[in-house]
Every structure is written in structure tokens, then in C-alpha cells.
Scaffold this motif. Structure first.
Motif, PDB file in Angstrom:
ATOM      1  N   PHE A   1      -0.692  30.932  -6.200  1.00 17.87           N
ATOM      2  CA  PHE A   1      -0.798  32.318  -6.649  1.00 17.87           C
ATOM      3  C   PHE A   1      -0.099  32.491  -7.990  1.00 17.87           C
ATOM      4  N   HIS A   2       1.101  31.948  -8.094  1.00 14.21           N
ATOM      5  CA  HIS A   2       1.847  32.020  -9.356  1.00 14.21           C
ATOM      6  C   HIS A   2       1.078  31.346 -10.485  1.00 14.21           C
ATOM      7  N   ARG A   3       0.488  30.177 -10.186  1.00  7.95           N
ATOM      8  CA  ARG A   3      -0.255  29.447 -11.216  1.00  7.95           C
ATOM      9  C   ARG A   3      -1.493  30.222 -11.673  1.00  7.95           C
ATOM     10  N   ARG A   4      -2.223  30.813 -10.710  1.00  8.99           N
ATOM     11  CA  ARG A   4      -3.435  31.541 -11.072  1.00  8.99           C
ATOM     12  C   ARG A   4      -3.109  32.798 -11.884  1.00  8.99           C
ATOM     13  N   LEU A   5      -2.014  33.458 -11.545  1.00 11.04           N
ATOM     14  CA  LEU A   5      -1.591  34.606 -12.348  1.00 11.04           C
ATOM     15  C   LEU A   5      -1.249  34.160 -13.768  1.00 11.04           C
ATOM     16  N   ALA A   6      -0.512  33.047 -13.866  1.00 17.09           N
ATOM     17  CA  ALA A   6      -0.101  32.549 -15.185  1.00 17.09           C
ATOM     18  C   ALA A   6      -1.319  32.160 -16.031  1.00 17.09           C
ATOM     19  N   GLU A   7      -2.350  31.601 -15.376  1.00 11.66           N
ATOM     20  CA  GLU A   7      -3.565  31.215 -16.100  1.00 11.66           C
ATOM     21  C   GLU A   7      -4.243  32.415 -16.740  1.00 11.66           C
ATOM     22  N   GLN A   8      -4.028  33.597 -16.154  1.00 11.35           N
ATOM     23  CA  GLN A   8      -4.625  34.817 -16.687  1.00 11.35           C
ATOM     24  C   GLN A   8      -3.625  35.652 -17.494  1.00 11.35           C
ATOM     25  N   GLY A   9      -2.462  35.053 -17.786  1.00 12.16           N
ATOM     26  CA  GLY A   9      -1.454  35.751 -18.571  1.00 12.16           C
ATOM     27  C   GLY A   9      -0.790  36.897 -17.824  1.00 12.16           C
ATOM     28  N   LEU A  10      -0.722  36.786 -16.499  1.00 12.27           N
ATOM     29  CA  LEU A  10      -0.158  37.847 -15.664  1.00 12.27           C
ATOM     30  C   LEU A  10       1.123  37.367 -14.997  1.00 12.27           C
ATOM     31  N   SER A  11       1.936  38.310 -14.563  1.00  5.26           N
ATOM     32  CA  SER A  11       3.123  37.969 -13.773  1.00  5.26           C
ATOM     33  C   SER A  11       3.198  38.908 -12.585  1.00  5.26           C
ATOM     34  N   PHE A  12       3.723  38.399 -11.485  1.00  3.50           N
ATOM     35  CA  PHE A  12       3.813  39.207 -10.273  1.00  3.50           C
ATOM     36  C   PHE A  12       4.740  40.407 -10.486  1.00  3.50           C
ATOM     37  N   GLN A  13       5.840  40.189 -11.179  1.00  2.00           N
ATOM     38  CA  GLN A  13       6.787  41.277 -11.414  1.00  2.00           C
ATOM     39  C   GLN A  13       6.139  42.405 -12.213  1.00  2.00           C
ATOM     40  N   THR A  14       5.388  42.047 -13.251  1.00  4.06           N
ATOM     41  CA  THR A  14       4.738  43.062 -14.086  1.00  4.06           C
ATOM     42  C   THR A  14       3.693  43.837 -13.289  1.00  4.06           C
ATOM     43  N   LEU A  15       2.900  43.125 -12.482  1.00  6.14           N
ATOM     44  CA  LEU A  15       1.878  43.797 -11.674  1.00  6.14           C
ATOM     45  C   LEU A  15       2.512  44.717 -10.639  1.00  6.14           C
ATOM     46  N   THR A  16       3.651  44.309 -10.102  1.00  2.65           N
ATOM     47  CA  THR A  16       4.349  45.158  -9.135  1.00  2.65           C
ATOM     48  C   THR A  16       4.842  46.433  -9.808  1.00  2.65           C
ATOM     49  N   GLU A  17       5.423  46.293 -10.985  1.00  4.58           N
ATOM     50  CA  GLU A  17       5.900  47.464 -11.718  1.00  4.58           C
ATOM     51  C   GLU A  17       4.747  48.395 -12.083  1.00  4.58           C
ATOM     52  N   GLU A  18       3.639  47.823 -12.529  1.00  2.63           N
ATOM     53  CA  GLU A  18       2.473  48.642 -12.894  1.00  2.63           C
ATOM     54  C   GLU A  18       1.948  49.404 -11.681  1.00  2.63           C
ATOM     55  N   THR A  19       1.906  48.731 -10.544  1.00  6.98           N
ATOM     56  CA  THR A  19       1.410  49.365  -9.324  1.00  6.98           C
ATOM     57  C   THR A  19       2.308  50.516  -8.903  1.00  6.98           C
ATOM     58  N   ARG A  20       3.618  50.305  -8.958  1.00  3.22           N
ATOM     59  CA  ARG A  20       4.569  51.358  -8.578  1.00  3.22           C
ATOM     60  C   ARG A  20       4.429  52.561  -9.519  1.00  3.22           C
ATOM     61  N   ARG A  21       4.305  52.273 -10.806  1.00  2.00           N
ATOM     62  CA  ARG A  21       4.181  53.363 -11.788  1.00  2.00           C
ATOM     63  C   ARG A  21       2.892  54.155 -11.564  1.00  2.00           C
ATOM     64  N   GLU A  22       1.778  53.432 -11.328  1.00  2.00           N
ATOM     65  CA  GLU A  22       0.493  54.109 -11.144  1.00  2.00           C
ATOM     66  C   GLU A  22       0.480  54.963  -9.887  1.00  2.00           C
ATOM     67  N   ILE A  23       1.084  54.459  -8.816  1.00  2.00           N
ATOM     68  CA  ILE A  23       1.158  55.240  -7.579  1.00  2.00           C
ATOM     69  C   ILE A  23       2.037  56.466  -7.782  1.00  2.00           C
ATOM     70  N   ALA A  24       3.177  56.262  -8.433  1.00  2.00           N
ATOM     71  CA  ALA A  24       4.115  57.365  -8.651  1.00  2.00           C
ATOM     72  C   ALA A  24       3.499  58.470  -9.491  1.00  2.00           C
ATOM     73  N   THR A  25       2.879  58.115 -10.602  1.00  2.00           N
ATOM     74  CA  THR A  25       2.297  59.147 -11.478  1.00  2.00           C
ATOM     75  C   THR A  25       1.152  59.879 -10.785  1.00  2.00           C
ATOM     76  N   ALA A  26       0.374  59.169  -9.969  1.00  2.00           N
ATOM     77  CA  ALA A  26      -0.725  59.816  -9.247  1.00  2.00           C
ATOM     78  C   ALA A  26      -0.184  60.787  -8.200  1.00  2.00           C
ATOM     79  N   MET A  27       0.868  60.392  -7.481  1.00  2.00           N
ATOM     80  CA  MET A  27       1.417  61.244  -6.428  1.00  2.00           C
ATOM     81  C   MET A  27       2.153  62.452  -6.992  1.00  2.00           C
ATOM     82  N   LEU A  28       2.707  62.298  -8.180  1.00  2.00           N
ATOM     83  CA  LEU A  28       3.422  63.433  -8.784  1.00  2.00           C
ATOM     84  C   LEU A  28       2.471  64.559  -9.164  1.00  2.00           C
ATOM     85  N   ARG A  29       1.186  64.239  -9.256  1.00  2.00           N
ATOM     86  CA  ARG A  29       0.198  65.288  -9.543  1.00  2.00           C
ATOM     87  C   ARG A  29      -0.082  66.146  -8.313  1.00  2.00           C
TER      88      ARG A  29
END
Length: 332
Positions: A263-291
Motif C-alpha cells: 500500500f505504501h509503495r503504490r501510494l508512493a508510485e502515485q506521489g501520494l502519502s497516507f498522512q496527507t490523504l488522512t489530513e485531506e479527508t479529515r479537512r473535507e469531512i470537517a468543512t462539509a459538516m460545518l455547513r
């Protein structure tokens, strides 16, 4: 990086019997030896090959492809297996594989080619010819013969079998099972079948059932073609897990049918990181719920994986430059 059904991993491990530590071998690819088999649960191909190579350290793996292939049953392939049995003849059965191979693997592609000598059933698979891949390819072609023998009313054997890799130390196992000459170091992975052999009616051939199953398989294939990208799938699994706390990479990898390493390798192949995706997901959920006014800030903090609202407030201000309360007021 391709994926392959976990059904094959279970078959390979169980076929080895007491020669290996079955629980440990299956655990290496995230499978529970006592759990139910699910053909739709996919594994990363490198993990699958590594599992086979782990087994090779515990036993003589030479005859294993024959043992595994012989053990395969059409019913284990779900609708595809039923379509195999219901096809009018073996030509129809192998044609189903050529069309619907993506339902159980993205590692290989199958081709049915008509020649003057007969039909070639060819397996196309890219990548380095590591031991795990060689064993997997051999088991695939043995499976094809085994499944053919289970639905054909007459004895079925190919005219010849070909493998691109070099011969194992004792190829007698392969030749005895196939009932024909096996050519190693060839220019393809394939078996040659006579026109007569693939034309005989299958024991359970039924055109009406075939049409129903093919329609179902077409729907399944269309669904696979629309499978979301790894980034989208990862964020979806993270979102589902957040209400129980901050998920670990290994947890999300298992949900996606991969080991943490792959999983780590496949994310890296696409220039992604698990930590960044987790932060993005939390931010997107938070901003949507605040509406939505019905959600209290403490609820949003909990549903985005924060045990304390103060920690959520700090994270949100880092993301958006303002506190959650200020952000909500700005939306009015």
C-alpha cells in the motif's frame, strides 16, 4: 501494480498441507486461515508472489502448481464459474475467460487464438520472472485443464503446453498431469487445444443460463471498469474509519486488500502519502459538516478522529487559517 483474487492464495496455501505453517503464510498477505474464502477480495501481486516464495523456503514447491490447479472448482469462481459450466462447449468456456478475466485478476490477460493446429489459450503477464510468478502461471494453466476436465464429457488434454521460463528441476509432474509435452523456455505461456476437443458439448451446457450469466458478468465488468482510483478508494476507507479514531495505514491497507508495505509503495508510485490523504479527508469531512448547523463542533471533532475538541480546533486552524466556529459563521 496488479491484483489477484485471494482465492488463489488460499488454494496455494491449503494445497501445501502440513509442509508449511498455513496460518503464518496466509497472515503474511493479511488473510485469516480460518476465515471464509471471498473471490472478490483482492491481493497485491507482489504480496502474492512473496507468499509463494515464503512457502518455497519451507517445502519443495516444484509439484505445487499441479496440486493447486487440480484442486480448483468452477463453483469457486462465482458467476464466472457457472458461466464456464453452462457454456455450450470448451471453446465457449475459454471464451468466457478471455472476456471476463478482469473479474479475478489485473495481473494477467488471457487470449484465445485460433490457429491451423488448434486453439491457443495464451496468458499474457508482464514483469520479472520471479519464482512466485512462475509458480502462479503454471498453476493457472493447470487450472484451465482441470476445469476443462470437469465440464467436458470426454477426456480432455491439450496438444502441447508452453512456458516462457526455464524448467523446474523435475518437470515430470507437469507432463504427467497435462498428458502432453511441456515446452519450457518457449516464447509464450500457453496451451494448444485441438479444434475437436473444444467443440464437444459440455456436460451442463445451457444456452438460456449462459445468456443470463453473461448479462450478469457484463454488469460486473462494467462496475470494475468504473472502479475509483487508489486515492479516492483510500480516502473513502479513511472516512469510514475515522469515527473509531485515527486509522493506521495497516488498517486501511487491509480494507483495500493489500499489505501495508505494498500500500505504501503504490501510494508512493502515485506521489501520494497516507498522512496527507488522512489530513485531506479529515479537512473535507470537517468543512462539509460545518455547513450543517445540526452538527455540534464536538460531534464534528469526534467524527473526524479527534478525541478532544481543542485538538480539532488547532488542526482546523492550521488547515483553513481560522477556527471551526469562525469558519461556520463565515458561511452564513
Amino acid at each position: 501494480m496488479g491484483q489477484i483474487t485471494s482465492l488463489f492464495a488460499r488454494k496455494v496455501a491449503h494445497a501445501a498441507g502440513d509442509a508449511i505453517d498455513t496460518k503464518a503464510v496466509l497472515a503474511s498477505v493479511g488473510l485469516d486461515a480460518d476465515g471464509p474464502a471471498d473471490p472478490t477480495h483482492m491481493l497485491d501481486e507482489d504480496d502474492y508472489y512473496s507468499m509463494i516464495e515464503m512457502m518455497a523456503q519451507q517445502m519443495d514447491i516444484t509439484p505445487l502448481p499441479v496440486i493447486v490447479g487440480k484442486a480448483m472448482r468452477p463453483d469457486e469462481y462465482g458467476a464466472l464459474g457457472l458461466a464456464w459450466k453452462a457454456a455450450p462447449n470448451l471453446l465457449g468456456s475459454f471464451s468466457r475467460v478471455e472476456r471476463y478475466w478482469r473479474l479475478w485478476t489485473s495481473v494477467a490477460r488471457y487470449e484465445l487464438r485460433n490457429t491451423d493446429e488448434g486453439y491457443l489459450f495464451i496468458e499474457h503477464r508482464d514483469g520479472a520472472r520471479r519464482l512466485g510468478m512462475r509458480i502462479s502461471i503454471e498453476a493457472d494453466l493447470v487450472s484451465g485443464v482441470s476445469l476443462g476436465r470437469q465440464v467436458s464429457p470426454r477426456p480432455f488434454a491439450p496438444l502441447a503446453v508452453y512456458f516462457r521460463h526455464s524448467a523446474p528441476k523435475t518437470p515430470e509432474h507437469h507432463e504427467a498431469y497435462f498428458g502432453c509435452q511441456v515446452h519450457f523456455g518457449a516464447d509464450m505461456d500457453a496451451m494448444l487445444m485441438s479444434h475437436d476437443a473444444v467443440s464437444a458439448p459440455n456436460l451442463l451446457g445451457d444456452e438460456g443460463i449462459t445468456q443470463f450469466l453473461v448479462s450478469h458478468l457484463d454488469q460486473e465488468l462494467a462496475r470494475i471498469d468504473d472502479t475509483p482510483a487508489l486515492q479516492t478508494r483510500t480516502k473513502s476507507e479513511i472516512a469510514r474509519a475515522l469515527s473509531e479514531g485515527l486509522p493506521k495505514m495497516a488498517q486501511i491497507a487491509r480494507a483495500l486488500g493489500m499489505s501495508a508495505r505494498s500500500f505504501h509503495r503504490r501510494l508512493a508510485e502515485q506521489g501520494l502519502s497516507f498522512q496527507t490523504l488522512t489530513e485531506e479527508t479529515r479537512r473535507e469531512i470537517a468543512t462539509a459538516m460545518l455547513r450543517e448547523e445540526r452538527y455540534a463542533l464536538s460531534e464534528i471533532a469526534f467524527l473526524t478522529g479527534y478525541s478532544e475538541q481543542s485538538a480539532f480546533n488547532r488542526a482546523f486552524k492550521r488547515w483553513m487559517g481560522v477556527t471551526p466556529a469562525t469558519y461556520r459563521k463565515s458561511l452564513k
